[in-house]
Design an enzyme around this catalytic site. Structure first.
Site, PDB file in Angstrom:
ATOM      1  N   LYS A 181       0.865  -1.185   0.000  1.00 45.79           N
ATOM      2  CA  LYS A 181       0.000   0.000   0.000  1.00 45.79           C
ATOM      3  C   LYS A 181       0.894   1.226   0.000  1.00 45.79           C
ATOM      4  O   LYS A 181       1.468   1.598   1.023  1.00 45.79           O
ATOM      5  CB  LYS A 181      -0.913   0.029   1.230  1.00 45.79           C
ATOM      6  CG  LYS A 181      -2.046   1.034   1.063  1.00 45.79           C
ATOM      7  CD  LYS A 181      -2.374   1.789   2.332  1.00 45.79           C
ATOM      8  CE  LYS A 181      -1.666   3.102   2.502  1.00 45.79           C
ATOM      9  NZ  LYS A 181      -1.787   4.124   1.457  1.00 45.79           N
ATOM     10  N   GLU A 256       9.897   0.931  10.499  1.00 48.32           N
ATOM     11  CA  GLU A 256      10.905   1.950  10.177  1.00 48.32           C
ATOM     12  C   GLU A 256      10.211   3.288  10.368  1.00 48.32           C
ATOM     13  O   GLU A 256       9.439   3.726   9.511  1.00 48.32           O
ATOM     14  CB  GLU A 256      11.381   1.789   8.727  1.00 48.32           C
ATOM     15  CG  GLU A 256      12.101   0.486   8.450  1.00 48.32           C
ATOM     16  CD  GLU A 256      13.521   0.452   8.979  1.00 48.32           C
ATOM     17  OE1 GLU A 256      14.043   1.501   9.396  1.00 48.32           O
ATOM     18  OE2 GLU A 256      14.096  -0.642   9.009  1.00 48.32           O
ATOM     19  N   CYS A 290      13.829  10.561   6.812  1.00 41.37           N
ATOM     20  CA  CYS A 290      13.831  10.155   8.223  1.00 41.37           C
ATOM     21  C   CYS A 290      15.228  10.238   8.819  1.00 41.37           C
ATOM     22  O   CYS A 290      15.375  10.298  10.039  1.00 41.37           O
ATOM     23  CB  CYS A 290      13.287   8.743   8.350  1.00 41.37           C
ATOM     24  SG  CYS A 290      14.142   7.597   7.274  1.00 41.37           S
ATOM     25  N   GLU A 387      10.406  15.873  14.865  1.00 37.38           N
ATOM     26  CA  GLU A 387      10.954  15.658  13.530  1.00 37.38           C
ATOM     27  C   GLU A 387      10.458  16.814  12.655  1.00 37.38           C
ATOM     28  O   GLU A 387       9.253  17.014  12.503  1.00 37.38           O
ATOM     29  CB  GLU A 387      10.434  14.322  12.992  1.00 37.38           C
ATOM     30  CG  GLU A 387      11.094  13.879  11.727  1.00 37.38           C
ATOM     31  CD  GLU A 387      10.596  12.504  11.278  1.00 37.38           C
ATOM     32  OE1 GLU A 387       9.417  12.172  11.500  1.00 37.38           O
ATOM     33  OE2 GLU A 387      11.403  11.767  10.678  1.00 37.38           O
TER      34      GLU A 387
HETATM   35  P1  NAP Z   1       2.574   8.394   7.568  1.00 38.73           P
HETATM   36  O1  NAP Z   1       1.580   9.471   7.645  1.00 38.73           O
HETATM   37  O2  NAP Z   1       2.805   7.554   8.768  1.00 38.73           O
HETATM   38  O3  NAP Z   1       2.133   7.464   6.330  1.00 38.73           O
HETATM   39  C1  NAP Z   1       2.912   6.381   5.914  1.00 38.73           C
HETATM   40  C2  NAP Z   1       2.031   5.378   5.226  1.00 38.73           C
HETATM   41  O4  NAP Z   1       1.089   4.882   6.171  1.00 38.73           O
HETATM   42  C3  NAP Z   1       1.215   5.928   4.061  1.00 38.73           C
HETATM   43  O5  NAP Z   1       1.143   4.939   3.059  1.00 38.73           O
HETATM   44  C4  NAP Z   1      -0.140   6.147   4.686  1.00 38.73           C
HETATM   45  O6  NAP Z   1      -1.201   6.075   3.755  1.00 38.73           O
HETATM   46  C5  NAP Z   1      -0.208   4.977   5.619  1.00 38.73           C
HETATM   47  N1  NAP Z   1      -1.162   5.113   6.711  1.00 38.73           N
HETATM   48  C6  NAP Z   1      -1.451   6.218   7.432  1.00 38.73           C
HETATM   49  N2  NAP Z   1      -2.362   5.921   8.382  1.00 38.73           N
HETATM   50  C7  NAP Z   1      -2.654   4.598   8.238  1.00 38.73           C
HETATM   51  C8  NAP Z   1      -3.522   3.695   8.915  1.00 38.73           C
HETATM   52  N3  NAP Z   1      -4.280   4.100   9.939  1.00 38.73           N
HETATM   53  N4  NAP Z   1      -3.577   2.420   8.498  1.00 38.73           N
HETATM   54  C9  NAP Z   1      -2.820   2.000   7.470  1.00 38.73           C
HETATM   55  N5  NAP Z   1      -1.963   2.805   6.791  1.00 38.73           N
HETATM   56  C10 NAP Z   1      -1.886   4.089   7.178  1.00 38.73           C
HETATM   57  O7  NAP Z   1       4.008   8.928   7.167  1.00 38.73           O
HETATM   58  P2  NAP Z   1       4.410   9.855   5.938  1.00 38.73           P
HETATM   59  O8  NAP Z   1       4.027  11.249   6.272  1.00 38.73           O
HETATM   60  O9  NAP Z   1       3.952   9.270   4.653  1.00 38.73           O
HETATM   61  O10 NAP Z   1       6.007   9.679   5.961  1.00 38.73           O
HETATM   62  C11 NAP Z   1       6.817  10.447   6.745  1.00 38.73           C
HETATM   63  C12 NAP Z   1       7.254   9.672   7.972  1.00 38.73           C
HETATM   64  O11 NAP Z   1       7.902   8.470   7.574  1.00 38.73           O
HETATM   65  C13 NAP Z   1       8.288  10.420   8.769  1.00 38.73           C
HETATM   66  O12 NAP Z   1       8.022  10.313  10.144  1.00 38.73           O
HETATM   67  C14 NAP Z   1       9.585   9.722   8.430  1.00 38.73           C
HETATM   68  O13 NAP Z   1      10.585   9.850   9.399  1.00 38.73           O
HETATM   69  C15 NAP Z   1       9.119   8.328   8.266  1.00 38.73           C
HETATM   70  N6  NAP Z   1      10.083   7.551   7.458  1.00 38.73           N
HETATM   71  C16 NAP Z   1      10.840   6.618   8.089  1.00 38.73           C
HETATM   72  C17 NAP Z   1      11.786   5.898   7.373  1.00 38.73           C
HETATM   73  C18 NAP Z   1      12.641   4.863   8.048  1.00 38.73           C
HETATM   74  O14 NAP Z   1      13.245   4.055   7.343  1.00 38.73           O
HETATM   75  N7  NAP Z   1      12.723   4.840   9.371  1.00 38.73           N
HETATM   76  C19 NAP Z   1      11.940   6.130   6.004  1.00 38.73           C
HETATM   77  C20 NAP Z   1      11.142   7.085   5.393  1.00 38.73           C
HETATM   78  C21 NAP Z   1      10.202   7.790   6.147  1.00 38.73           C
HETATM   79  P3  NAP Z   1      -1.913   7.387   3.164  1.00 38.73           P
HETATM   80  O15 NAP Z   1      -0.859   8.133   2.445  1.00 38.73           O
HETATM   81  O16 NAP Z   1      -2.937   6.820   2.252  1.00 38.73           O
HETATM   82  O17 NAP Z   1      -2.465   8.120   4.330  1.00 38.73           O
END
Ligand code: NAP
Length: 486
Positions: A181, A256, A290, A387
């Site tokens: 997804k 992650e 991240c 962050e």
């Molecule tokens: P996010 O809001 O957590 O969303 C990530 C993914 O989760 C998206 O595909 C989102 O779908 C989905 N999602 C959100 N709520 C959900 C739920 N209740 N059930 C199932 N899926 C759900 O994060 P983001 O804003 O896209 O990404 C930024 C974050 O990712 C930052 O905190 C960054 O640090 C972290 N990150 C971490 C790493 C690592 O390797 N540690 C790498 C890259 C990014 P939708 O888009 O459809 O809402």
């Protein structure tokens, strides 16, 4: 199609389930180019029923895929690698158009993502078991490793290609199938990868990409007993919720999550090298990674000279549409991202921080924020604790090594950390004292497919890439054979 590609078949606008492009949805997801505000695609979404179909297809396909010899799985992954590299430019154009990062960064991300296909294809042939000493002479003990089964992957928008590659490659190498997804902001990169997977010979159902509202398809994924593992990259808040949702079916999880990377500059460091490291670590993808530097900690004796050099270097960054050659800073992913960054800057300045550069929206468009340097940051400020996910470099000064380590570890996060020094004793002391999954010493960029990527504390669990990365997709089965003397 509003994107100019050499191979227009890479532009897909529907989910990929069981080897079919599903075109039957009435609900459309608009994908926006943050550089221009233009809608570049309407992608058909599917709901919970479509997700359940994908899980069933993945389960059925997995039963055959896990029997395919490792060498053949490796060949499929190698072809996928070759195809990604052959289509690097088109994949990069799609990525820049839907996400905003510069074309140079998108090209780099495609190469980084493809490297996982190559690496884990090779690792497929090294899924060795063990023969263990037996408790008596009529017995033999062996361990074999088997795929965990159907894997669900939920990925973020900031690395629309590599975060999928880092999960799909080890899953397929191990003999698992996968349901992906992608983030709603960046489905086009994911769908283009599925098209190339199909061309590489990934059998129908082994890889599925489902585009839809997370509120609908998320529970279908987490509740399904057929899904045996969830691998998630995204924010810590969503990761926590997904961990809880997976508890009912006791799925294995890898998380992650977010980071709050310290970047420490000691007074024995090569200051120019540290400025370059900070620049690349802070402003990559306009601060939206991240592992981006989130807090710059500088020894008081070199604080002013470091800040002057950082401000001068940051002021040179060329901002604009990522598709234009020479641009080093693209827009943020959407307007909300700009508002979130601006709010953190406002809260900091109200609490006493000083703006040394930037500190405001850019007049290039609603998704642009000026590369910013803040000084006088203290550990209570919001910009120190959260962050940032934007092009803001907050600088704090420290007196000695002990204070630097204490400040660096003063966070719930533990993903990437960086420090600059030329003292070999300090290299070891500080590396061991930092409460982080990854440490860059005199380097601002640390990711590669051969090294284990991952965090501790609220930054998650599990490691991606490296020889360890495939373990998350394997179960160990122990077999005791008895009666061998008779
Ligand atoms: P996010 O809001 O957590 O969303 C990530 C993914 O989760 C998206 O595909 C989102 O779908 C989905 N999602 C959100 N709520 C959900 C739920 N209740 N059930 C199932 N899926 C759900 O994060 P983001 O804003 O896209 O990404 C930024 C974050 O990712 C930052 O905190 C960054 O640090 C972290 N990150 C971490 C790493 C690592 O390797 N540690 C790498 C890259 C990014 P939708 O888009 O459809 O809402």
């Amino acid at each position: 199609m509003t994107i100019d590609l050499s191979d227009s078949d890479l532009f897909k606008t529907s989910s990929y389930v069981g080897g079919q492009w599903m075109r039957d949805s009435s609900r459309q997801l608009a994908v926006m180019n943050p550089a221009t505000g233009e809608v570049i695609a309407e992608v058909a979404t599917i709901g919970a029923a479509g997700m359940l179909a994908a899980i069933t297809a993945a389960h059925d396909a997995m039963l055959a895929w896990r029997e395919v010899p490792a060498k053949v799985r490796a060949q499929v992954l190698r072809r996928w690698f070759d195809l990604m590299m052959a289509h690097q430019e088109d994949l990069a154009i799609i990525m820049t158009t839907e996400q905003g990062k510069t074309l140079a960064e998108s090209r780099g991300e495609v190469a980084y993502g493809a490297a996982f296909m190559e690496w884990f294809g090779e690792q497929a042939k090294r899924i060795d078991g063990d023969v263990i000493p037996a408790p008596s002479s009529d017995k033999r003990v062996v361990c074999i490793k088997q795929p965990v089964g159907v894997v669900a992957a939920i990925t973020p928008w900031n690395f629309p290609n590599a975060m999928i590659a880092r999960k799909a490659a080890p899953a397929l190498a191990a003999g698992c199938s996968i349901v992906i997804k992608p983030a709603s902001e960046t489905p086009l990169s994911a769908l283009a990868m599925a098209e190339l997977a199909e061309r590489a010979g990934v059998p129908a159902g082994v890889l599925n990409v489902v585009v839809g509202a997370s509120s609908e398809i998320g529970p279908a994924l987490t509740d399904s007993p057929l899904v045996r593992k969830l691998t998630f990259t995204g924010s810590t808040d969503v990761g926590r919720r997904l961990e809880q949702a997976c508890a009912a079916t006791l799925k294995r999880t890898s998380m992650e999550l977010g980071g709050n990377a310290p970047f420490i500059v000691f007074d024995d460091a090569d200051i120019d090298a540290a400025v370059q490291g900070a620049l690349i670590s802070k402003y990559r993808n306009s601060g939206q990674t991240c592992v981006c530097t989130n807090r710059i900690l500088v020894q008081a004796t070199i604080h002013d000279v470091f800040v002057d050099k950082l401000v001068a270097a940051t002021a040179e960054l060329k901002m604009g549409n990522g598709l234009d050659e020479g641009v080093q800073q693209g827009p943020l992913v959407n307007k909300k991202a700009v508002e979130d960054v601006d709010r953190l800057v406002r809260l900091s300045t109200e609490a006493g921080a000083r703006v040394a550069l930037g500190g405001a929206h850019s007049d290039l468009g609603p998704c642009y924020y000026q590369p910013t340097v803040l000084t006088g940051i203290t550990s209570e400020m919001a910009v120190f604790r959260n962050e940032i996910f934007g092009p803001v470099a907050p600088v704090t000064s420290f007196a000695d090594e002990a204070e630097a380590i204490a400040l660096a570890n003063d966070t719930e996060f533990g993903l990437a950390s960086y420090f600059y020094t030329r003292d070999i004793g300090r290299v070891w002391r500080v590396s061991e004292a930092l409460d982080y999954g990854m440490v860059g010493v005199n380097e601002g960029i640390i990711s590669n497919e051969m090294a284990p990527f991952g965090g501790v504390k609220a930054s998650g669990s599990g490691r991606e890439g490296s020889k360890y990365g495939i373990d998350d997709y394997l179960e160990i089965k122990y077999i005791l054979m008895g009666g061998l003397d008779r």
